[in-house]
Design an enzyme around this catalytic site. Sequence first.
Site, PDB file in Angstrom:
ATOM      1  N   LYS A  11     -17.278   4.764  33.411  1.00 62.49           N
ATOM      2  CA  LYS A  11     -17.603   5.733  32.282  1.00 62.49           C
ATOM      3  C   LYS A  11     -16.427   5.333  31.168  1.00 62.49           C
ATOM      4  CE  LYS A  11     -13.975   8.901  32.908  1.00 62.49           C
ATOM      5  NZ  LYS A  11     -12.984   8.672  32.058  1.00 62.49           N
ATOM      6  N   GLY A 106     -12.974   4.482  37.673  1.00 67.10           N
ATOM      7  CA  GLY A 106     -13.445   3.129  38.742  1.00 67.10           C
ATOM      8  C   GLY A 106     -13.260   3.868  40.137  1.00 67.10           C
ATOM      9  N   SER A 108     -13.415   7.137  40.904  1.00 68.22           N
ATOM     10  CA  SER A 108     -14.402   8.198  41.019  1.00 68.22           C
ATOM     11  C   SER A 108     -15.803   7.365  41.172  1.00 68.22           C
ATOM     12  CB  SER A 108     -14.409   8.896  39.745  1.00 68.22           C
ATOM     13  OG  SER A 108     -13.269   9.399  39.587  1.00 68.22           O
ATOM     14  N   ASP A 141     -13.977  13.843  37.911  1.00 66.81           N
ATOM     15  CA  ASP A 141     -14.873  13.121  37.419  1.00 66.81           C
ATOM     16  C   ASP A 141     -16.008  12.589  38.277  1.00 66.81           C
ATOM     17  OD1 ASP A 141     -13.675  12.881  34.782  1.00 66.81           O
ATOM     18  OD2 ASP A 141     -12.514  10.980  35.201  1.00 66.81           O
TER      19      ASP A 141
HETATM   20  O1  C5P Z   1      -9.358  15.845  39.704  1.00 61.77           O
HETATM   21  P1  C5P Z   1      -8.563  14.731  39.614  1.00 61.77           P
HETATM   22  O2  C5P Z   1      -8.175  14.307  40.852  1.00 61.77           O
HETATM   23  O3  C5P Z   1      -9.380  13.271  39.110  1.00 61.77           O
HETATM   24  O4  C5P Z   1      -7.544  14.639  38.770  1.00 61.77           O
HETATM   25  C1  C5P Z   1      -6.459  13.808  38.656  1.00 61.77           C
HETATM   26  C2  C5P Z   1      -5.172  14.370  38.055  1.00 61.77           C
HETATM   27  O5  C5P Z   1      -5.375  14.812  36.554  1.00 61.77           O
HETATM   28  C3  C5P Z   1      -5.156  15.910  38.498  1.00 61.77           C
HETATM   29  O6  C5P Z   1      -4.242  15.999  39.676  1.00 61.77           O
HETATM   30  C4  C5P Z   1      -4.268  16.477  37.202  1.00 61.77           C
HETATM   31  O7  C5P Z   1      -2.951  16.124  37.158  1.00 61.77           O
HETATM   32  C5  C5P Z   1      -4.958  15.983  36.284  1.00 61.77           C
HETATM   33  N1  C5P Z   1      -6.088  16.572  35.488  1.00 61.77           N
HETATM   34  C6  C5P Z   1      -5.777  17.810  34.814  1.00 61.77           C
HETATM   35  N2  C5P Z   1      -6.986  18.426  34.323  1.00 61.77           N
HETATM   36  C7  C5P Z   1      -7.976  18.002  34.344  1.00 61.77           C
HETATM   37  C8  C5P Z   1      -8.549  16.946  35.114  1.00 61.77           C
HETATM   38  C9  C5P Z   1      -7.365  16.396  35.631  1.00 61.77           C
HETATM   39  O8  C5P Z   1      -4.594  18.148  34.446  1.00 61.77           O
HETATM   40  N3  C5P Z   1      -9.112  18.788  33.848  1.00 61.77           N
END
Ligand code: C5P
EC number: 2.7.1.148
Length: 315
Positions: A11, A106, A108, A141
């Site tokens: 994406k 990638g 995700s 994501d």
């Molecule tokens: O949700 P995901 O594990 O993909 O997010 C990776 C990191 O990105 C999280 O650990 C956080 O540090 C940051 N993040 C965030 N706010 C979001 C999405 C991601 O701070 N809305």
Amino acid sequence: MHSYTLHAPAKINLFLEILGDRPDGFHELVMVLQSIALGDKITVRANGTDDIRLSCGDSPLANDATNLAYRAAQLMINNFPQAHDNYGGVDITLTKHIPMAAGLAGGSADAAAVLVGLDLLWNLGLTRPELEQLAAQLGSDIPFCIGGGTAIATGRGEILDPLPDGNCFWVVLAKHRSIEVSTPWAYQTYRQKFGKNYLNDDQSQRARRKTIHAGPLLQGIQHRNPGQIASHIHNDLEKVVLPAHQPVAQLRQVLQSAGGLGTMMSGSGPSVFTLCREQAEAEQVLAIAKEKLNDPDVDFWLTHTIGHGIQIMNN
Ligand code: C5P
């Protein structure tokens, strides 16, 4: 059926605005997400054991629980132990085409493909919302990666509303091979520099927030107006990633000056993309940018937006 092979598209973010810091450590976002044809290939196959065995070909990815694709299989086993008992373990074969730590989701996309693949392999018949709910437990994501296309995401990125098919761009994508950006680093740095508390989780305000923040872009998508879309692309994370990585700022500038409708970093970067109306225009942008930059560390891709997420390639 004992195996499924799936296409897991990357994406790009047409829009990423950070509304504030949430008490749970995440950030409240308004994002417009768009699938592109560049994608990974994932095969899931019943292996006759109890185990998850992950093979990532010649990519440097780990084949254990540090890999989101592996964790996706674990999540399915935990949620559907009966299916695991009936069908046994799974071999997951991952062929990477999406660059890693690039802001293109990638990892995700691969995890989303494993969820969809095991749903098929185990005949679970899960609905899209059920798959998205599982996906949200793994990463912000991943719900988007399941259905893909064009969508607006709020919350931490996991609350999705589909948008009219914005499937109208050719995309020139570029990334330095030697530069990877950690998403947690990008958000934490943003929080340190620009952070503000975000305590408003009033659901009824969510719809209003989308139009307040991404209104002109949404109108462009509604009217399928490429010029309007491209002139309202936005990414708050550029404010921390570009100053920390001068070569990325330079790449962005070179791409922007090479033509096309608009240039932006995707997600937490460092990949940068230019939107073009036509394939010929994108080819020209690519040629000009390559020549101007002349940097063997930069990989380029010519791709286009697509209107779907995980799809079966064959089985
Ligand atoms: O949700 P995901 O594990 O993909 O997010 C990776 C990191 O990105 C999280 O650990 C956080 O540090 C940051 N993040 C965030 N706010 C979001 C999405 C991601 O701070 N809305």
